[in-house]
Structure formats: structure tokens, C-alpha cells
Design a protein around this motif. Structure first.
Motif, PDB file in Angstrom:
ATOM      1  N   THR A 282      31.642  11.816  32.513  1.00 16.62           N
ATOM      2  CA  THR A 282      32.383  10.837  33.292  1.00 16.62           C
ATOM      3  C   THR A 282      33.870  11.088  33.169  1.00 16.62           C
ATOM      4  OG1 THR A 282      32.695   8.459  33.690  1.00 16.62           O
ATOM      5  CG2 THR A 282      32.546   9.164  31.400  1.00 16.62           C
ATOM      6  N   ILE A 283      34.598  10.656  34.168  1.00 18.47           N
ATOM      7  CA  ILE A 283      36.061  10.732  34.134  1.00 18.47           C
ATOM      8  C   ILE A 283      36.603   9.519  34.863  1.00 18.47           C
ATOM      9  CG2 ILE A 283      36.264  12.079  36.263  1.00 18.47           C
ATOM     10  CD1 ILE A 283      38.611  13.564  34.959  1.00 18.47           C
ATOM     11  N   LYS A 284      37.710   9.021  34.362  1.00 15.71           N
ATOM     12  CA  LYS A 284      38.329   7.857  34.975  1.00 15.71           C
ATOM     13  C   LYS A 284      39.121   8.294  36.214  1.00 15.71           C
ATOM     14  CE  LYS A 284      40.428   5.029  32.208  1.00 15.71           C
ATOM     15  NZ  LYS A 284      41.496   4.511  31.310  1.00 15.71           N
ATOM     16  N   THR A 285      38.712   7.791  37.388  1.00 19.92           N
ATOM     17  CA  THR A 285      39.467   8.071  38.610  1.00 19.92           C
ATOM     18  C   THR A 285      40.548   7.017  38.741  1.00 19.92           C
ATOM     19  OG1 THR A 285      37.547   9.058  39.691  1.00 19.92           O
ATOM     20  CG2 THR A 285      39.342   8.331  41.108  1.00 19.92           C
ATOM     21  N   GLY A 286      41.796   7.456  38.701  1.00 17.18           N
ATOM     22  CA  GLY A 286      42.910   6.516  38.737  1.00 17.18           C
ATOM     23  C   GLY A 286      43.235   6.050  40.139  1.00 17.18           C
ATOM     24  N   TYR A 287      43.428   7.013  41.034  1.00 14.25           N
ATOM     25  CA  TYR A 287      43.797   6.685  42.406  1.00 14.25           C
ATOM     26  C   TYR A 287      43.115   7.648  43.364  1.00 14.25           C
ATOM     27  CZ  TYR A 287      47.511   3.455  41.050  1.00 14.25           C
ATOM     28  OH  TYR A 287      48.204   2.376  40.550  1.00 14.25           O
ATOM     29  N   VAL A 288      42.717   7.117  44.501  1.00 12.43           N
ATOM     30  CA  VAL A 288      42.276   7.921  45.624  1.00 12.43           C
ATOM     31  C   VAL A 288      43.316   7.739  46.712  1.00 12.43           C
ATOM     32  CG1 VAL A 288      40.482   8.359  47.331  1.00 12.43           C
ATOM     33  CG2 VAL A 288      39.849   7.644  45.012  1.00 12.43           C
ATOM     34  N   LEU A 289      44.057   8.807  47.002  1.00 17.08           N
ATOM     35  CA  LEU A 289      45.186   8.749  47.921  1.00 17.08           C
ATOM     36  C   LEU A 289      44.855   9.459  49.226  1.00 17.08           C
ATOM     37  CD1 LEU A 289      48.098   9.572  45.433  1.00 17.08           C
ATOM     38  CD2 LEU A 289      47.382   7.319  46.237  1.00 17.08           C
ATOM     39  N   PRO A 290      45.564   9.113  50.297  1.00 18.27           N
ATOM     40  CA  PRO A 290      45.333   9.810  51.576  1.00 18.27           C
ATOM     41  C   PRO A 290      45.624  11.304  51.452  1.00 18.27           C
ATOM     42  CG  PRO A 290      46.626   7.816  51.914  1.00 18.27           C
ATOM     43  CD  PRO A 290      46.568   8.038  50.427  1.00 18.27           C
ATOM     44  N   PHE A 291      44.816  12.092  52.113  1.00 13.79           N
ATOM     45  CA  PHE A 291      44.988  13.549  52.109  1.00 13.79           C
ATOM     46  C   PHE A 291      46.027  13.908  53.164  1.00 13.79           C
ATOM     47  CE2 PHE A 291      42.137  17.269  50.728  1.00 13.79           C
ATOM     48  CZ  PHE A 291      43.203  18.151  50.701  1.00 13.79           C
ATOM     49  N   THR A 292      47.265  13.509  52.892  1.00 14.90           N
ATOM     50  CA  THR A 292      48.390  13.716  53.796  1.00 14.90           C
ATOM     51  C   THR A 292      49.574  14.228  52.992  1.00 14.90           C
ATOM     52  OG1 THR A 292      49.200  11.460  53.457  1.00 14.90           O
ATOM     53  CG2 THR A 292      47.635  11.800  55.276  1.00 14.90           C
ATOM     54  N   LEU A 293      50.641  14.631  53.693  1.00 15.88           N
ATOM     55  CA  LEU A 293      51.851  15.069  53.008  1.00 15.88           C
ATOM     56  C   LEU A 293      52.392  13.957  52.121  1.00 15.88           C
ATOM     57  CD1 LEU A 293      54.087  17.144  52.505  1.00 15.88           C
ATOM     58  CD2 LEU A 293      55.196  16.360  54.612  1.00 15.88           C
ATOM     59  N   ASP A 294      52.426  12.739  52.635  1.00 14.39           N
ATOM     60  CA  ASP A 294      52.917  11.618  51.821  1.00 14.39           C
ATOM     61  C   ASP A 294      52.004  11.359  50.630  1.00 14.39           C
ATOM     62  OD1 ASP A 294      55.136  11.190  53.412  1.00 14.39           O
ATOM     63  OD2 ASP A 294      54.210   9.609  54.608  1.00 14.39           O
ATOM     64  N   GLY A 295      50.690  11.521  50.841  1.00 10.25           N
ATOM     65  CA  GLY A 295      49.756  11.338  49.741  1.00 10.25           C
ATOM     66  C   GLY A 295      49.960  12.360  48.643  1.00 10.25           C
ATOM     67  N   VAL A 296      50.203  13.609  49.016  1.00  6.13           N
ATOM     68  CA  VAL A 296      50.467  14.656  48.037  1.00  6.13           C
ATOM     69  C   VAL A 296      51.744  14.365  47.270  1.00  6.13           C
ATOM     70  CG1 VAL A 296      51.074  17.094  47.750  1.00  6.13           C
ATOM     71  CG2 VAL A 296      49.187  16.447  49.261  1.00  6.13           C
ATOM     72  N   LYS A 297      52.788  13.966  47.982  1.00  7.70           N
ATOM     73  CA  LYS A 297      54.056  13.650  47.317  1.00  7.70           C
ATOM     74  C   LYS A 297      53.882  12.508  46.323  1.00  7.70           C
ATOM     75  CE  LYS A 297      57.285  15.279  50.881  1.00  7.70           C
ATOM     76  NZ  LYS A 297      58.366  14.896  51.823  1.00  7.70           N
ATOM     77  N   GLU A 298      53.142  11.486  46.730  1.00  8.56           N
ATOM     78  CA  GLU A 298      52.919  10.348  45.836  1.00  8.56           C
ATOM     79  C   GLU A 298      52.144  10.780  44.592  1.00  8.56           C
ATOM     80  OE1 GLU A 298      51.049   5.812  45.836  1.00  8.56           O
ATOM     81  OE2 GLU A 298      51.012   7.010  47.669  1.00  8.56           O
ATOM     82  N   ALA A 299      51.147  11.621  44.785  1.00 10.77           N
ATOM     83  CA  ALA A 299      50.358  12.103  43.654  1.00 10.77           C
ATOM     84  C   ALA A 299      51.215  12.894  42.672  1.00 10.77           C
ATOM     85  CB  ALA A 299      49.201  12.967  44.157  1.00 10.77           C
ATOM     86  N   HIS A 300      52.038  13.791  43.186  1.00 15.75           N
ATOM     87  CA  HIS A 300      52.911  14.584  42.317  1.00 15.75           C
ATOM     88  C   HIS A 300      53.903  13.694  41.584  1.00 15.75           C
ATOM     89  CE1 HIS A 300      52.382  19.006  43.668  1.00 15.75           C
ATOM     90  NE2 HIS A 300      51.290  18.324  43.980  1.00 15.75           N
ATOM     91  N   GLN A 301      54.444  12.717  42.284  1.00 15.06           N
ATOM     92  CA  GLN A 301      55.415  11.821  41.650  1.00 15.06           C
ATOM     93  C   GLN A 301      54.761  11.008  40.530  1.00 15.06           C
ATOM     94  OE1 GLN A 301      57.352   9.042  44.311  1.00 15.06           O
ATOM     95  NE2 GLN A 301      59.112   8.868  42.968  1.00 15.06           N
ATOM     96  N   MET A 302      53.553  10.544  40.759  1.00 15.43           N
ATOM     97  CA  MET A 302      52.855   9.763  39.744  1.00 15.43           C
ATOM     98  C   MET A 302      52.608  10.592  38.489  1.00 15.43           C
ATOM     99  SD  MET A 302      50.104   7.675  42.076  1.00 15.43           S
ATOM    100  CE  MET A 302      49.463   6.745  40.688  1.00 15.43           C
TER     101      MET A 302
END
Length: 319
Positions: A282-302
Motif C-alpha cells: 500500500t501507499i498513501k496517495t496524497g493528491y490526484v491532480l489534473p494531467f495538465t501543464l498547471d497540474g504538473v506545475k502544482e505537483a512540482h511545487q508541492m
């Protein structure tokens, strides 16, 4: 369907979030990359942000458009020729190495695996990269774990660390797991024998010098001090992004978790699937983000701000 035009998110020079952009690419089937997968989800890992920032460039400039993403979940849409165990339409886990931030990716059939029964698609998307890293950390010959030893995992609530704690069930060892206090119950549920809040120096000192082998799976090796404190004399310390200065603990052997040509996905993934069927993983899924440019940026920033509570997944369904 041997060639597919696709959108991809990447960068052609190193820097901050602003270097990320979306481009059209051509995904081509070939003898080396003989399967095309339509990507539905992709896992985001700290190494993605390190590549983007130039932290792993060695000072060399980037001379092409780099598309991050080493673990994906998707559907097979094209194959160069029939492959036993795989078929068009299969839902699969893909291990492309890079190229996962895209609509499609071409990769070798040796790096494509049918999703085990019972594993959710979100789990599948974030499974292969971190689980295989933990697997090779324990089975890659870096340290010969013996029954009765004490093994410490620092960063035990993170993606690699949480898998390492679980995979240690295959060894007759005592597991010390270090993470933040808020993750205590989660880490203990994974199978750790002892939990340490790495911000509580008294707790860390209580178990100082007890670990024969320390796996530092903390984000960007921020748990280095704790890991070295837990290591006993002549212990082995494993780093995943950097190694500590030898002067900090000259008695401790330092090894870097680097993949060799012999450490193939064809070995690791079936072994992990067998473990999954036997024990569960098992692994804890923290966030499921949109597969978009903004989603990628948000993921990297987090990830860079260390505020992700678990694995980050990019999903077409979240768009």
C-alpha cells in the motif's frame, strides 16, 4: 498506428516551474520501443523536480526537449508484433524511464506489465518507480541483510520509504522507522517495529547506534542527520539523492542506490507483484491532480515545498 502525434509536458532548459511547457511530439513505434501506451495516469516523483531544476545535470546544459515521467498507467493501443501476455486494450503499468508526462509513450514490451488483480488504477500509476527503487535498495547487493539485524528506514512515510518498510517483511529483522509524528499510525501499520519522530531528538538519541543498515529515503536526504545517528559503528548508510560528508561518520560505509544494467524491470516487477499478492502493498496517495501543464506545475511545487502528504498522481480523469 505506428506513429502518433501527442501532447507532452517538459522543458528544454533547466530552471523553475516556468520552464515547463506543453509541446506536440511524435510518438513512434520501433524495434526498441515496440509498444505504444495511451497514458491515463502518471506518478510524480522528487527526481522529476531535480531534473527540471538542473540538480542532476552535472553542470551540462540540456540540448533537447526533456519529458519527465518514469512511471505511468495506461492502455496498450499499438504493438509492433504480438507479445505473450500482452494485448491491445490491456490496462498496464509502464516503466518508460522518461516520457511519461504525455498523452502517449512508446516503450519496450519488457517494461510493460499487466496490472495485478485488485490494484486500483491510481495505485498502479504510482507503484512502479518507487516500489522498484525500494526493491533494489534491499535486493540490489548494496548490503547483505542478515536475520536478527536492525534496519532503519528514514523517511518511512514517503513513497520509497513506505514500500521499503513493507518489503522488509521478507526479512527476519527489527525495523526502526523514522518520519514525522503525524504519520506514526500509518508507518506502524506498514509493519515497522519502532517508530521515531525524527524532529524529536530525544527519541532519535534513544535508538542511536542501533541500526546495522540505514536506508535514507527522506525527501532530498533531509533525514541525513537522523540516519547517521541511528547507524551503529561500521554500519552501512544508503543514500538515494546524495551522500553525507565522510567526516560526519567516518566509520560508516556510504553507498549510493544506483541502478545497474542487471537491475531490470523484468526482475523487479514480477517480484513486487508476487509480494503484492502475498502480503499486499500500500501507499498513501496524497493528491490526484489534473494531467495538465498547471497540474504538473502544482505537483512540482508541492514536492519542492515539502507539502505533499503522499504520492502525487496526474490523472486524465481529474482534468
Amino acid at each position: 498506428m505506428n506513429n502518433i502525434e501527442a501532447k507532452a509536458i517538459g522543458f528544454d532548459h533547466y530552471g523553475g516551474l516556468d520552464v515547463l511547457e506543453e509541446r506536440n511530439i511524435l510518438v513512434e513505434i520501433s524495434s526498441l520501443h515496440d509498444v505504444i501506451v495511451k497514458i491515463e495516469r502518471a506518478g510524480v516523483n522528487p527526481v522529476d523536480t531535480m531534473f527540471r531544476s538542473g540538480g542532476m545535470s552535472g553542470g551540462r546544459p540540456l540540448d533537447h526537449f526533456w519529458i519527465p515521467g518514469s512511471e505511468v498507467q495506461g492502455e496498450i493501443v499499438a504493438m509492433r508484433e504480438p507479445v505473450a501476455g500482452l494485448a491491445i486494450g490491456d490496462k498496464v503499468i509502464g516503466k518508460p524511464g522518461r516520457g511519461g508526462y504525455a498523452e502517449y509513450v512508446a516503450l519496450s514490451h519488457q517494461n510493460v506489465f499487466k496490472i495485478p488483480e485488485g490494484m486500483s488504477l491510481d495505485e498502479a500509476a504510482g507503484f512502479s518507480g518507487t516500489a522498484s527503487t525500494a526493491y533494489w535498495g534491499l535486493h540490489g547487493g548494496f548490503y547483505n541483510i542478515q536475520p536478527g539485524q536492525t534496519i532503519a528506514v528514514v523517511g518511512a512515510s514517503g513513497s520509497v520509504g513506505s514500500y521499503a518498510v513493507q518489503l522488509l517483511k521478507d526479512f527476519d529483522v527489527r525495523i526502526i522507522a523514522a518520519a514525522s509524528a503525524k504519520n506514526r499510525d500509518y508507518v506502524l501499520s506498514l509493519g515497522a517495529d519502532i517508530f521515531i519522530d525524527y524532529t524529536d531528538q530525544a527519541q532519535v538519541n534513544e535508538y542511536a547506534g542501533q541500526a546495522d543498515f540505514v536506508m535514507d529515503a527522506s525527501l532530498f536526504n533531509k533525514g541525513e542527520k537522523t540516519a547517521l545517528t541511528l547507524a551503529k559503528e561500521n554500519a552501512t548508510y544508503m543514500g538515494m539523492t546524495t551522500l553525507p560528508d565522510p567526516s560526519l561518520r567516518p566509520d560508516v560505509e556510504r553507498v549510493f542506490l544506483s541502478r545497474t544494467a542487471e537491475m531490470t524491470n523484468a526482475i523487479a516487477m514480477p517480484a513486487l507483484f508476487n509480494f503484492y499478492r502475498k502480503h499486499g502493498l500500500t501507499i498513501k496517495t496524497g493528491y490526484v491532480l489534473p494531467f495538465t501543464l498547471d497540474g504538473v506545475k502544482e505537483a512540482h511545487q508541492m514536492i519542492e515545498e515539502n507539502r505533499q502528504p503522499g504520492k502525487i498522481i496526474l490523472s486524465r480523469e481529474a482534468e
